[in-house]
Scaffold this motif. Structure first.
Motif, PDB file in Angstrom:
ATOM      1  N   PRO A  89       8.995 -16.122   1.605  1.00  0.00           N
ATOM      2  CA  PRO A  89       8.755 -14.908   2.387  1.00  0.00           C
ATOM      3  C   PRO A  89       9.431 -13.706   1.730  1.00  0.00           C
ATOM      4  O   PRO A  89      10.639 -13.711   1.501  1.00  0.00           O
ATOM      5  CB  PRO A  89       9.390 -15.230   3.746  1.00  0.00           C
ATOM      6  CG  PRO A  89      10.423 -16.263   3.453  1.00  0.00           C
ATOM      7  CD  PRO A  89       9.929 -17.047   2.275  1.00  0.00           C
ATOM      8  N   CYS A  90       8.652 -12.706   1.399  1.00  0.00           N
ATOM      9  CA  CYS A  90       9.217 -11.527   0.748  1.00  0.00           C
ATOM     10  C   CYS A  90       8.245 -10.367   0.857  1.00  0.00           C
ATOM     11  O   CYS A  90       7.051 -10.554   1.141  1.00  0.00           O
ATOM     12  CB  CYS A  90       9.536 -11.805  -0.722  1.00  0.00           C
ATOM     13  SG  CYS A  90       8.100 -12.185  -1.738  1.00  0.00           S
ATOM     14  N   LYS A  91       8.757  -9.182   0.608  1.00  0.00           N
ATOM     15  CA  LYS A  91       7.919  -7.985   0.602  1.00  0.00           C
ATOM     16  C   LYS A  91       7.071  -7.950  -0.669  1.00  0.00           C
ATOM     17  O   LYS A  91       5.875  -7.676  -0.630  1.00  0.00           O
ATOM     18  CB  LYS A  91       8.806  -6.747   0.706  1.00  0.00           C
ATOM     19  CG  LYS A  91       8.062  -5.431   0.756  1.00  0.00           C
ATOM     20  CD  LYS A  91       9.054  -4.275   0.875  1.00  0.00           C
ATOM     21  CE  LYS A  91       8.358  -2.930   0.817  1.00  0.00           C
ATOM     22  NZ  LYS A  91       9.354  -1.811   0.872  1.00  0.00           N
ATOM     23  N   HIS A  92       7.709  -8.210  -1.806  1.00  0.00           N
ATOM     24  CA  HIS A  92       6.989  -8.246  -3.083  1.00  0.00           C
ATOM     25  C   HIS A  92       7.727  -9.176  -4.042  1.00  0.00           C
ATOM     26  O   HIS A  92       8.953  -9.333  -3.961  1.00  0.00           O
ATOM     27  CB  HIS A  92       6.875  -6.851  -3.688  1.00  0.00           C
ATOM     28  CG  HIS A  92       6.004  -6.809  -4.908  1.00  0.00           C
ATOM     29  ND1 HIS A  92       4.637  -7.021  -4.878  1.00  0.00           N
ATOM     30  CD2 HIS A  92       6.315  -6.589  -6.222  1.00  0.00           C
ATOM     31  CE1 HIS A  92       4.146  -6.935  -6.095  1.00  0.00           C
ATOM     32  NE2 HIS A  92       5.138  -6.674  -6.930  1.00  0.00           N
ATOM     33  N   MET A  93       6.992  -9.769  -4.961  1.00  0.00           N
ATOM     34  CA  MET A  93       7.552 -10.743  -5.890  1.00  0.00           C
ATOM     35  C   MET A  93       7.618 -10.172  -7.298  1.00  0.00           C
ATOM     36  O   MET A  93       6.643  -9.592  -7.792  1.00  0.00           O
ATOM     37  CB  MET A  93       6.698 -12.018  -5.873  1.00  0.00           C
ATOM     38  CG  MET A  93       7.286 -13.195  -6.614  1.00  0.00           C
ATOM     39  SD  MET A  93       6.188 -14.656  -6.538  1.00  0.00           S
ATOM     40  CE  MET A  93       6.021 -14.878  -4.763  1.00  0.00           C
ATOM     41  N   HIS A  94       8.771 -10.354  -7.949  1.00  0.00           N
ATOM     42  CA  HIS A  94       8.982  -9.938  -9.330  1.00  0.00           C
ATOM     43  C   HIS A  94       9.306 -11.193 -10.139  1.00  0.00           C
ATOM     44  O   HIS A  94      10.263 -11.909  -9.817  1.00  0.00           O
ATOM     45  CB  HIS A  94      10.138  -8.945  -9.428  1.00  0.00           C
ATOM     46  CG  HIS A  94       9.984  -7.736  -8.557  1.00  0.00           C
ATOM     47  ND1 HIS A  94       9.536  -6.525  -9.030  1.00  0.00           N
ATOM     48  CD2 HIS A  94      10.194  -7.558  -7.228  1.00  0.00           C
ATOM     49  CE1 HIS A  94       9.492  -5.650  -8.047  1.00  0.00           C
ATOM     50  NE2 HIS A  94       9.899  -6.252  -6.932  1.00  0.00           N
TER      51      HIS A  94
ATOM     52  N   GLU B 183      -0.374 -11.984  -7.415  1.00  0.00           N
ATOM     53  CA  GLU B 183       0.033 -10.776  -6.706  1.00  0.00           C
ATOM     54  C   GLU B 183       1.402 -10.265  -7.130  1.00  0.00           C
ATOM     55  O   GLU B 183       1.855  -9.216  -6.677  1.00  0.00           O
ATOM     56  CB  GLU B 183       0.047 -11.028  -5.195  1.00  0.00           C
ATOM     57  CG  GLU B 183       1.087 -12.020  -4.717  1.00  0.00           C
ATOM     58  CD  GLU B 183       0.670 -13.472  -4.834  1.00  0.00           C
ATOM     59  OE1 GLU B 183       1.391 -14.347  -4.310  1.00  0.00           O
ATOM     60  OE2 GLU B 183      -0.392 -13.731  -5.447  1.00  0.00           O
ATOM     61  N   ALA B 184       2.115 -10.976  -7.990  1.00  0.00           N
ATOM     62  CA  ALA B 184       3.462 -10.580  -8.405  1.00  0.00           C
ATOM     63  C   ALA B 184       3.422  -9.530  -9.516  1.00  0.00           C
ATOM     64  O   ALA B 184       2.405  -9.344 -10.193  1.00  0.00           O
ATOM     65  CB  ALA B 184       4.238 -11.804  -8.864  1.00  0.00           C
ATOM     66  N   THR B 185       4.550  -8.861  -9.702  1.00  0.00           N
ATOM     67  CA  THR B 185       4.757  -8.005 -10.869  1.00  0.00           C
ATOM     68  C   THR B 185       5.514  -8.821 -11.916  1.00  0.00           C
ATOM     69  O   THR B 185       6.529  -9.448 -11.609  1.00  0.00           O
ATOM     70  CB  THR B 185       5.573  -6.754 -10.500  1.00  0.00           C
ATOM     71  OG1 THR B 185       4.841  -5.994  -9.537  1.00  0.00           O
ATOM     72  CG2 THR B 185       5.824  -5.895 -11.739  1.00  0.00           C
ATOM     73  N   TYR B 186       5.006  -8.801 -13.167  1.00  0.00           N
ATOM     74  CA  TYR B 186       5.572  -9.665 -14.208  1.00  0.00           C
ATOM     75  C   TYR B 186       6.347  -8.861 -15.245  1.00  0.00           C
ATOM     76  O   TYR B 186       5.974  -7.738 -15.607  1.00  0.00           O
ATOM     77  CB  TYR B 186       4.464 -10.476 -14.888  1.00  0.00           C
ATOM     78  CG  TYR B 186       4.005 -11.629 -14.029  1.00  0.00           C
ATOM     79  CD1 TYR B 186       4.536 -12.897 -14.191  1.00  0.00           C
ATOM     80  CD2 TYR B 186       3.067 -11.433 -13.017  1.00  0.00           C
ATOM     81  CE1 TYR B 186       4.147 -13.953 -13.389  1.00  0.00           C
ATOM     82  CE2 TYR B 186       2.661 -12.478 -12.207  1.00  0.00           C
ATOM     83  CZ  TYR B 186       3.213 -13.737 -12.399  1.00  0.00           C
ATOM     84  OH  TYR B 186       2.824 -14.763 -11.585  1.00  0.00           O
TER      85      TYR B 186
END
Length: 437
Positions: free
Chosen positions: A341-346, A367-370
């Motif tokens: 659970p998170c707002k956004h994934m890095h 959907e993550a930022t890499y």
């Protein structure tokens, strides 16, 4: 030479698969047997447990060592690769090998082993076996380096063999099919020695059954002899319902640990049958069915020094690193990442060139930022190559020249409700643990 210089000598003067890839790999046991003769077969002075497999062998080896420690045994543990320091590879009751021992061993013995032109792993394995004998351990848990049949750890005659699972990894050395790889790993099965198999496929099960039958080795398939009946995630790890050991709190938190835990508990049952699981410090009739096993699972990292298995390094933003580095490992990791659970994934991500990069990329969350990067290892794929692969899978990210700069960029971009993950390679995690925390 001091300790640092000695380690650099070992890394630089001997072929090392972990740094060089195929050019650093030496097949066969010729050098290993010569080294073993020279040191008068030190591994014969203590009981051993041999652990092989594509994934999970490190977690299983550490957990088995922790349980034996809790039973009062003096336990050696030999694993690879190390993440932060060379001494992590060779431990006794969780304590790394003495630095002075490493220096003295190399200075005293290099006149013998240099003419053999051994690999790094051959020399370090000989060092581990001798260290355990010199320190008079009761047990040593020995993790296979690669494969099994021709691995230089395969000169031991253990009281138990464990093979966690089989996946398509190191195919250039072990074979291009599950059956071929299973045959290589089944090479650790010894005459009359019980073997526990963690997971199988129809192709691999036939191999294990045939090899065990020929060796008259009693075989247990852990997935058919289920010790773990239920598993739930908690804030501190995993909570297991088990058939024979009650409720167990597992410190190791990756979802893939459920399979490893079932394998370990089946292995412990086999050790009990041989009379080894009676606590040295307790009454003879008290077996390790409860207290010791539970304490070991709950404290395996403290007891053994294990790092990099779904390891939490920060709470806000939640930051996790994991050494999963192949398709089989990422089949588990990708599912777990999707459920955080998170707002956004890095995701800070890197791999070595000889792994199935496309196979892992196909499993990565879209959907993550890499933050694509490389480790300080010659086998690492460049960040630019990873960016090109990522485009083919609709994955968005930028390249960074090292793990430190990638992590700095991720932390600056993340807020407290985001999630930061570091992985793709053991060497990415190693650089992160050495340089970023």
């Amino acid at each position: 030479m001091n300790y640092k210089e000695t380690c650099e000598y070992l890394y630089g003067q001997m072929p090392m698969f972990e740094k060089q890839g195929a050019s650093g790999y030496k097949e066969g046991l010729v050098n290993t047997l010569k080294l073993d003769d020279h040191f008068n077969h030190p591994h014969q002075n203590y009981r051993t447990i041999h652990v092989a497999g594509t994934n999970g062998k490190g977690s299983c080896a550490h957990t088995l060592a922790a349980i034996l420690q809790m039973c009062g045994y003096k336990v050696g543990l030999y694993t690879s690769p190390h993440l932060v320091d060379f001494s992590e590879r060779i431990r006794i009751n969780g304590q790394p090998i003495d630095e002075d021992y490493v220096v003295d061993f190399v200075e005293k013995e290099k006149g013998f082993f240099e003419p053999l032109s051994p690999s790094f792993f051959e020399v370090v394995t000989a060092m581990a076996f001798k260290y355990f004998a010199d320190k008079k351990v009761d047990f040593a848990v020995i993790e296979v380096g690669m494969g099994g049949r021709l691995d230089c750890t395969n000169i031991i005659f253990p009281v138990l063999s464990v093979i966690t699972n089989i996946g398509l990894d190191h195919t250039q050395f072990l074979g291009n099919s599950l059956e071929q790889i299973a045959m290589e790993k089944a090479g650790i099965i010894k005459q009359g020695v019980p073997v526990v198999i963690g997971e199988t496929t129809p192709e691999t099960k036939m191999v294990f059954e045939a090899v065990a039958a020929e060796a008259k080795a009693p075989i247990t398939f852990a997935e058919e002899d289920k010790e773990v009946t239920a598993c739930d995630a908690t804030e501190k790890g995993l909570l297991y319902q088990t058939r024979d050991y009650g409720i167990i709190e597992g410190e190791l938190a990756g979802n893939y640990q459920e399979k490893n835990t079932n394998t370990v508990l089946c292995a412990i049952r086999q050790l009990e049958k041989q009379g080894y699981m009676y606590p040295v410090i307790c009454e003879p009739e008290q077996t390790c069915q409860n207290r010791e096993v539970k304490i070991a699972f709950k404290n395996v990292c403290e007891l053994t020094g294990l790092k990099g298995r779904w390891q939490k390094v920060k709470d806000a933003p939640l930051t996790i690193c994991d050494t999963g580095h192949n398709v089989a490992g990422w089949e588990w990791l990708s599912r777990q990442l999707q459920n955080v659970p998170c707002k956004h994934m890095h995701i800070i991500f890197g791999m070595v060139e000889d792994k199935d990069i496309e196979g892992v990329m196909a499993l990565l969350p879209k959907e993550a930022t890499y933050y694509f990067t490389k480790s300080n290892n010659k086998r690492s794929a460049s960040e630019n190559v990873l960016c090109l692969y990522a485009q083919n899978f609709g994955i968005k990210g930028k390249g960074f020249p090292d793990v430190n700069s990638a992590y700095e960029a991720a932390v600056n971009a993340a807020d407290e409700k985001d999630f930061v993950f570091i992985g793709g390679s053991s060497y990415i995690v190693a650089d992160f643990l050495k340089n970023c925390i």
